[in-house]
Design a protein around this motif. Sequence first.
Motif, mmCIF file in Angstrom:
data_model
loop_
_atom_site.group_PDB
_atom_site.id
_atom_site.type_symbol
_atom_site.label_atom_id
_atom_site.label_comp_id
_atom_site.label_asym_id
_atom_site.label_seq_id
_atom_site.Cartn_x
_atom_site.Cartn_y
_atom_site.Cartn_z
ATOM 1 N N LYS A 8 101.029 0.312 -69.657
ATOM 2 C CA LYS A 8 100.646 -1.089 -69.505
ATOM 3 C C LYS A 8 99.182 -1.254 -69.888
ATOM 4 O O LYS A 8 98.364 -0.364 -69.691
ATOM 5 C CB LYS A 8 100.810 -1.548 -68.059
ATOM 6 N N LYS A 9 98.872 -2.416 -70.425
ATOM 7 C CA LYS A 9 97.499 -2.736 -70.747
ATOM 8 C C LYS A 9 96.755 -3.023 -69.446
ATOM 9 O O LYS A 9 97.238 -3.771 -68.602
ATOM 10 C CB LYS A 9 97.438 -3.966 -71.662
ATOM 11 N N ARG A 10 95.608 -2.412 -69.283
ATOM 12 C CA ARG A 10 94.852 -2.574 -68.053
ATOM 13 C C ARG A 10 94.178 -3.947 -68.014
ATOM 14 O O ARG A 10 93.563 -4.379 -68.978
ATOM 15 C CB ARG A 10 93.795 -1.488 -67.957
ATOM 16 N N VAL A 11 94.292 -4.619 -66.889
ATOM 17 C CA VAL A 11 93.707 -5.937 -66.725
ATOM 18 C C VAL A 11 92.231 -5.787 -66.371
ATOM 19 O O VAL A 11 91.883 -5.087 -65.434
ATOM 20 C CB VAL A 11 94.431 -6.733 -65.617
ATOM 21 N N VAL A 12 91.393 -6.436 -67.161
ATOM 22 C CA VAL A 12 89.960 -6.419 -66.884
ATOM 23 C C VAL A 12 89.584 -7.801 -66.387
ATOM 24 O O VAL A 12 89.720 -8.790 -67.092
ATOM 25 C CB VAL A 12 89.150 -6.074 -68.160
ATOM 26 N N ARG A 13 89.121 -7.859 -65.160
ATOM 27 C CA ARG A 13 88.774 -9.145 -64.556
ATOM 28 C C ARG A 13 87.289 -9.400 -64.708
ATOM 29 O O ARG A 13 86.479 -8.510 -64.495
ATOM 30 C CB ARG A 13 89.160 -9.168 -63.086
ATOM 31 N N ARG A 14 86.977 -10.633 -65.094
ATOM 32 C CA ARG A 14 85.578 -11.018 -65.247
ATOM 33 C C ARG A 14 85.248 -12.085 -64.212
ATOM 34 O O ARG A 14 86.020 -13.011 -64.002
ATOM 35 C CB ARG A 14 85.325 -11.612 -66.636
ATOM 36 N N GLY A 15 84.107 -11.952 -63.606
ATOM 37 C CA GLY A 15 83.663 -12.962 -62.658
ATOM 38 C C GLY A 15 83.170 -14.204 -63.398
ATOM 39 O O GLY A 15 82.905 -14.170 -64.596
ATOM 40 N N TRP A 16 83.046 -15.294 -62.662
ATOM 41 C CA TRP A 16 82.571 -16.552 -63.236
ATOM 42 C C TRP A 16 81.057 -16.601 -63.127
ATOM 43 O O TRP A 16 80.502 -16.519 -62.031
ATOM 44 C CB TRP A 16 83.182 -17.735 -62.498
ATOM 45 N N THR A 17 80.386 -16.743 -64.243
ATOM 46 C CA THR A 17 78.938 -16.870 -64.249
ATOM 47 C C THR A 17 78.567 -18.345 -64.092
ATOM 48 O O THR A 17 79.416 -19.226 -64.241
ATOM 49 C CB THR A 17 78.326 -16.343 -65.560
ATOM 50 N N ARG A 18 77.299 -18.601 -63.819
ATOM 51 C CA ARG A 18 76.854 -19.986 -63.705
ATOM 52 C C ARG A 18 77.039 -20.725 -65.023
ATOM 53 O O ARG A 18 77.366 -21.906 -65.049
ATOM 54 C CB ARG A 18 75.384 -20.043 -63.296
ATOM 55 N N ALA A 19 76.818 -20.014 -66.126
ATOM 56 C CA ALA A 19 76.986 -20.624 -67.448
ATOM 57 C C ALA A 19 78.449 -21.009 -67.688
ATOM 58 O O ALA A 19 78.730 -22.070 -68.268
ATOM 59 C CB ALA A 19 76.513 -19.669 -68.535
ATOM 60 N N ASP A 20 79.381 -20.155 -67.239
ATOM 61 C CA ASP A 20 80.809 -20.457 -67.381
ATOM 62 C C ASP A 20 81.181 -21.718 -66.596
ATOM 63 O O ASP A 20 81.903 -22.585 -67.089
ATOM 64 C CB ASP A 20 81.671 -19.291 -66.883
ATOM 65 N N VAL A 21 80.682 -21.800 -65.371
ATOM 66 C CA VAL A 21 80.987 -22.952 -64.520
ATOM 67 C C VAL A 21 80.378 -24.223 -65.117
ATOM 68 O O VAL A 21 81.020 -25.274 -65.147
ATOM 69 C CB VAL A 21 80.470 -22.726 -63.079
ATOM 70 N N LYS A 22 79.168 -24.105 -65.629
ATOM 71 C CA LYS A 22 78.506 -25.256 -66.244
ATOM 72 C C LYS A 22 79.295 -25.754 -67.452
ATOM 73 O O LYS A 22 79.497 -26.949 -67.641
ATOM 74 C CB LYS A 22 77.087 -24.865 -66.659
ATOM 75 N N GLU A 23 79.774 -24.811 -68.275
ATOM 76 C CA GLU A 23 80.561 -25.179 -69.454
ATOM 77 C C GLU A 23 81.899 -25.804 -69.049
ATOM 78 O O GLU A 23 82.356 -26.767 -69.666
ATOM 79 C CB GLU A 23 80.784 -23.950 -70.332
ATOM 80 N N LEU A 24 82.513 -25.272 -67.998
ATOM 81 C CA LEU A 24 83.777 -25.831 -67.505
ATOM 82 C C LEU A 24 83.577 -27.267 -67.021
ATOM 83 O O LEU A 24 84.381 -28.155 -67.326
ATOM 84 C CB LEU A 24 84.334 -24.969 -66.372
ATOM 85 N N ARG A 25 82.493 -27.514 -66.306
ATOM 86 C CA ARG A 25 82.189 -28.875 -65.842
ATOM 87 C C ARG A 25 81.960 -29.826 -67.021
ATOM 88 O O ARG A 25 82.403 -30.973 -67.005
ATOM 89 C CB ARG A 25 80.959 -28.877 -64.947
ATOM 90 N N GLN A 26 81.284 -29.328 -68.054
ATOM 91 C CA GLN A 26 81.011 -30.166 -69.228
ATOM 92 C C GLN A 26 82.305 -30.512 -69.962
ATOM 93 O O GLN A 26 82.512 -31.644 -70.378
ATOM 94 C CB GLN A 26 80.043 -29.452 -70.179
ATOM 95 N N HIS A 27 83.193 -29.524 -70.085
ATOM 96 C CA HIS A 27 84.489 -29.778 -70.728
ATOM 97 C C HIS A 27 85.305 -30.791 -69.922
ATOM 98 O O HIS A 27 85.993 -31.639 -70.491
ATOM 99 C CB HIS A 27 85.285 -28.483 -70.889
ATOM 100 N N SER A 28 85.219 -30.693 -68.594
ATOM 101 C CA SER A 28 85.935 -31.633 -67.744
ATOM 102 C C SER A 28 85.395 -33.046 -67.952
ATOM 103 O O SER A 28 86.159 -34.006 -68.046
ATOM 104 C CB SER A 28 85.788 -31.239 -66.279
ATOM 105 N N LYS A 29 84.073 -33.163 -68.051
ATOM 106 C CA LYS A 29 83.443 -34.466 -68.263
ATOM 107 C C LYS A 29 83.828 -35.046 -69.624
ATOM 108 O O LYS A 29 84.033 -36.242 -69.773
ATOM 109 C CB LYS A 29 81.925 -34.320 -68.179
ATOM 110 N N ASN A 30 83.962 -34.168 -70.640
ATOM 111 C CA ASN A 30 84.334 -34.601 -71.991
ATOM 112 C C ASN A 30 85.832 -34.824 -72.145
ATOM 113 O O ASN A 30 86.284 -35.229 -73.212
ATOM 114 C CB ASN A 30 83.882 -33.572 -73.024
#
Length: 67
Positions: A8-30
């Motif tokens: 099986k392919k090993r799952v690599v989990r990445r945490g959410w950075t502040r930049a990721d959250v900021k970009e997600l909020r911007q996409h939501s606004k757009n």
Amino acid sequence: MTKTVARKKRVVRRGWTRADVKELRQHSKNKSRVTTISRALKRTPGALRQKARALGIPLGHQRTKKK
């Protein structure tokens, strides 16, 4: 005769950075589509929906159909 075992392919989990959250909020606004955001942040649509719900921001905006 030897049997090959599929690995099986090993799952690599990445945490959410502040930049990721900021970009997600911007996409939501757009009002971007989830698939577009998913490609931009390199995360699954499910992960985006879960994070948006945890942050209390709307995501997955429906487009109105043209008549």
